[in-house]
Design a protein around this motif. Sequence first.
Motif, short mmCIF file in Angstrom:
data_model
loop_
_atom_site.label_atom_id
_atom_site.label_comp_id
_atom_site.label_asym_id
_atom_site.label_seq_id
_atom_site.Cartn_x
_atom_site.Cartn_y
_atom_site.Cartn_z
N VAL A 64 0.80 -1.22 0.00
CA VAL A 64 0.00 0.00 0.00
C VAL A 64 0.83 1.26 0.00
O VAL A 64 0.41 2.32 -0.47
N ASP A 65 2.07 1.18 0.50
CA ASP A 65 2.87 2.39 0.68
C ASP A 65 3.81 2.71 -0.48
O ASP A 65 4.50 3.72 -0.45
N ARG A 66 3.83 1.89 -1.53
CA ARG A 66 4.76 2.18 -2.62
C ARG A 66 4.41 3.48 -3.37
O ARG A 66 5.30 4.29 -3.63
N PRO A 67 3.15 3.71 -3.74
CA PRO A 67 2.85 5.00 -4.39
C PRO A 67 3.19 6.20 -3.51
O PRO A 67 3.64 7.23 -4.01
N MET A 68 2.97 6.07 -2.20
CA MET A 68 3.32 7.14 -1.28
C MET A 68 4.83 7.38 -1.28
O MET A 68 5.30 8.53 -1.27
#
Length: 225
Positions: free
Chosen positions: A92-96
């Motif tokens: 979930v945190d890769r785009p962030m």
Amino acid sequence: MLALLHTSPVHVPVFDALRDAAHPGLELRHHVDAGLLERARRDGPEAVAEPVAAALTRAVAEGARAVLCTCSTIGGVAEAAAAGVGVPVLRVDRPMAAAAVAAGPRVLVLAALESTLAPTAALIEEEARRADRPVEVRTRVVDGAWPRFEAGDSEGYLRRVTEAADSVTGADVIVLAQASMAPAREATRVRVPVLASPEPGLAAGAAAARGGRLSHSGPAVHTAE
């Protein structure tokens, strides 16, 4: 159908609400296993590689066209298991992380758990190499936040996160490492972007489940006026 692998049930209504707002018609199926985070904290993320792979395999058997792992501590383990399950597996945190790299070289990571810091910092550095951008990552645990989360004191938990973000200096961007920290973003008064993972992470998961191209585009950011 997009399956979501959570390590806390608090994420279920958050992602359902984001789906309703931005991805109507997308079927979500939630898999919650708090024991994965407990074991990863105790023995390290690699200790949960087998149960994570089993959870992904089960999700695919139930019809998932993609799986989104919402736990930052075990996200890298989930991604590494993707080759064995036959569908895209996203953290979930890769785009962030990609958005943080684009925002500036001085990145400050806030986390409620010590175990989240190293995986998040490593992910940001990976995205910096991908983008060929310089980055300096600093990390900080929000004192006293996690006991409040465990006690079900969401208000106290988010207040601690907000106070920590507002005290940050010398950073171009602040990263809230855990999905559960996202609501604090709206309350911060700091004058640099504050990034959270659920919204852009779900967008990437939705694209993968629908057969679209995966995107590293970042989330909308919140700054004080």
